[in-house]
Scaffold this active site. Structure first.
Site, PDB file in Angstrom:
ATOM      1  N   ARG A 188      -6.934  -9.781  -8.915  1.00  0.00           N
ATOM      2  CA  ARG A 188      -6.388 -10.276  -7.651  1.00  0.00           C
ATOM      3  C   ARG A 188      -7.289 -11.407  -7.170  1.00  0.00           C
ATOM      4  NH1 ARG A 188      -7.131  -9.286  -2.204  1.00  0.00           N
ATOM      5  NH2 ARG A 188      -5.251  -9.160  -0.899  1.00  0.00           N
TER       6      ARG A 188
ATOM      7  N   SER B   4       6.240  -5.606  -5.397  1.00  0.00           N
ATOM      8  CA  SER B   4       5.948  -5.060  -4.073  1.00  0.00           C
ATOM      9  C   SER B   4       7.256  -4.726  -3.366  1.00  0.00           C
ATOM     10  CB  SER B   4       5.158  -6.076  -3.238  1.00  0.00           C
ATOM     11  OG  SER B   4       3.914  -6.355  -3.842  1.00  0.00           O
TER      12      SER B   4
ATOM     13  N   LYS C 257      -5.692  -7.885   4.110  1.00  0.00           N
ATOM     14  CA  LYS C 257      -4.602  -8.727   4.592  1.00  0.00           C
ATOM     15  C   LYS C 257      -4.558  -8.658   6.110  1.00  0.00           C
ATOM     16  CE  LYS C 257      -1.349  -8.636   0.714  1.00  0.00           C
ATOM     17  NZ  LYS C 257       0.053  -8.378   0.306  1.00  0.00           N
TER      18      LYS C 257
END
Length: 214
Positions: free
Chosen positions: A42, A110, A139
């Site tokens: 990521r 997702s 996030k």
């Protein structure tokens, strides 16, 4: 099925900033040593060349340990480094197009609702990631997904679902009997002082839990 639920038992998402004293490969080696069953690279807002080099390095590590490597967002990089799969968000490359291009690669999607989950499954997703289940620092401005909605998502599709967002040793027990395959974790693994011990503790906790939906 391109990925089995047990492969997603402890899904570790990398954080390149968590341990500056260690290379990303060293961090992933430690996570795998502790029991991580799947690794996702990521690299948010990272230079593509840096992302590509990291992917190449982690592909070697993961393949050596027979642990799947999933690349976040970038199918081209996943294909270039011979990763095992790619994870796409709702705003990323269209799933049907991705499947045509990806061939037999694992594709994770997702999903934040039952409708998104069912559509992703019908379009060819191999597994789903759903959340954020708890408050997370990875996030900003994220609305948490109610646990009951997460359970409904897990129940709505025959493919594995991982939960993501703020999952650690303290919040993990709240996901018992949800039907998830396992948790996807960033800070609870790579943000801990000892990555291997963090994974070992999470695996021990998971071994004592009943994840099957009731």
């Amino acid at each position: 099925m391109r990925i089995f639920p047990e492969t997603l038992k402890l899904y570790a998402l990398t954080d390149p900033d968590a341990h500056p004293e260690l290379s990303l490969a060293q961090q992933v080696e430690q996570a795998i040593a502790g029991g991580a069953t799947c690794i996702q690279l990521r690299e948010k807002n990272q230079d593509r060349e840096i992302f590509l080099n990291a992917a190449r390095e982690l592909a070697q590590v993961c393949h050596r340990h027979h642990v799947p490597l999933i690349i976040n967002d970038d199918l081209d990089i996943a294909l270039e480094v011979h990763a095992d799969g790619v994870h796409l968000g709702q705003e990323d490359l269209d799933l049907k197009t991705a499947r045509q291009k990806a061939g037999d690669l694992i594709i994770g999607i997702s999903a934040h609702s039952v409708e998104e989950a069912v559509q992703a499954w019908k379009d060819g997703a191999d597994y789903l990631g759903s959340g954020a289940l708890f408050a997370t620092s990875s996030k900003f401005d994220v609305t948490t997904l109610p646990i009951e909605t997460f359970k409904a998502i897990c129940k709505s599709v025959p493919i594995p679902v991982v939960g993501i967002g703020g999952i650690d040793l303290n919040t993990l027990p709240k996901l018992e009997k949800t039907g998830m395959a396992g948790p996807a974790i960033i800070h609870g693994i790579f943000g801990q002082p000892d990555i291997t011990k963090a994974c070992q503790k999470l695996i021990a906790k998971l071994d004592g839990m009943d994840l099957q939906a009731k």
